[in-house]
Design an enzyme around this catalytic site. Structure first.
Site, PDB file in Angstrom:
ATOM      1  N   SER A  59      -1.475  -4.663  -2.858  1.00 35.40           N
ATOM      2  CA  SER A  59      -0.572  -5.190  -3.749  1.00 35.40           C
ATOM      3  C   SER A  59      -1.536  -6.861  -4.157  1.00 35.40           C
ATOM      4  CB  SER A  59       0.805  -5.566  -3.660  1.00 35.40           C
ATOM      5  OG  SER A  59       0.663  -6.075  -2.202  1.00 35.40           O
ATOM      6  N   GLU A 195       9.030   4.595  -2.153  1.00 34.07           N
ATOM      7  CA  GLU A 195       9.087   3.626  -3.271  1.00 34.07           C
ATOM      8  C   GLU A 195       9.605   4.218  -4.866  1.00 34.07           C
ATOM      9  OE1 GLU A 195       6.071   0.200  -5.482  1.00 34.07           O
ATOM     10  OE2 GLU A 195       5.471   1.383  -3.704  1.00 34.07           O
TER      11      GLU A 195
END
EC number: 2.1.2.11
Length: 279
Positions: A59, A195
């Site tokens: 990320s 997720e």
């Protein structure tokens, strides 16, 4: 201008969190609080605030480099940030993402790159996907590399998935996620990020694999723990945030206080709130 102290010098009153520690926590029903960090200063801060695990996530491509996806993040970059984060971490368990292209070729490639990240300070590596990945997971685990799997919305497959969409909404998709999770758990994955999937599906994955430490992000409250991107939960990220994000800086007096509030909310079950942060 230089600082007179180093994050690496920050004392820690906690005992180091190990994989054994995490398994004991899971066995007694204590929730696991994970957060991202990418450098020594923030690692020291979140470590002091009491997080159980720090994830050096790919990320970083989006939150640090300003890119639209994680796909351009390289091994060199993850290695650099893992070394930096490791220097500021005294107690938390450190996990490093394996970036796109670093493990897809074959298990030997995966082992070589996982070894690089372990040498940089990681105690576990995370890789995305189901399907073909159990062979690679087993190859790594048998050679002493702890693995965190990642199912549901897998950002490295964003183009194949058609964007950032909820996964497992219909029964066929849910069944595929459950099947892949079982195969990865059987292959030796100790932990698994779930997720952007319906809470029901995440609960089923955990129920099907009771020894597996599932870590939710947009997957409801039925997982063994939670993870958020540090910049998201501090309100630093600009633009529209996913529903599952909560800004813990809203009522905090400092960044460390915000992280402490996050840890406490994960531990007491008040985050995520199924009515606000789940699907």
């Amino acid at each position: 201008m230089s600082s007179h102290s180093s994050p690496a010098d920050t004392p820690s009153a906690r005992k180091p969190v190990t994989l054994h520690t995490l398994r004991e926590m899971h066995a007694r029903g204590e929730k696991i609080a994970m957060i991202t960090a990418y450098d020594a200063s923030f690692a020291a801060l979140v470590d002091t605030a009491g997080v159980d695990c720090i994830l050096v996530g790919d990320s970083l491509g989006m939150v640090l480099k300003g890119q639209s996806s994680t796909l351009s993040v390289t091994m060199e970059q993850i290695g650099y940030h893992t070394r930096s984060t490791s220097r500021g971490t005294k107690a938390a368990f450190l996990i490093a993402d394996m970036p796109f292209g670093s493990y897809q070729e074959n298990p030997v490639q995966a082992l070589r790159n996982a070894g690089t990240l372990m040498a940089a300070g990681a105690q576990m590596v995370k890789l995305e996907g189901g399907g073909w990945t159990p062979e690679t997971v087993n190859f790594l685990v048998e050679r002493g590399v702890p693995v965190c799997a990642h199912l549901g919305l897998t950002p490295q497959s964003v183009h194949a998935l058609g964007g950032y969409r909820i996964q497992g909404k219909d029964e066929a998709g849910a069944a595929t996620l459950r099947r892949h999770a079982k195969a990865l758990a059987d292959a030796g994955a100790a932990m698994m990020v779930l997720e952007l999937m319906p809470s029901r599906v995440a609960r089923e994955v955990q129920a099907d694999n009771p020894g597996l430490m599932t870590i939710g992000i947009g997957a409801g409250a039925g997982t063994a723990g939670q993870v958020l991107v540090l910049h998201d939960m501090l309100g630093v990220t600009r633009g529209r945030l996913p529903r599952f994000v909560r800004n813990f800086m809203d009522s905090a007096t400092s960044i460390e206080d915000a992280v402490r509030r996050y840890v406490a909310a994960v531990k007491d079950g008040s985050f995520p709130d199924e009515t606000l942060h789940a699907y």
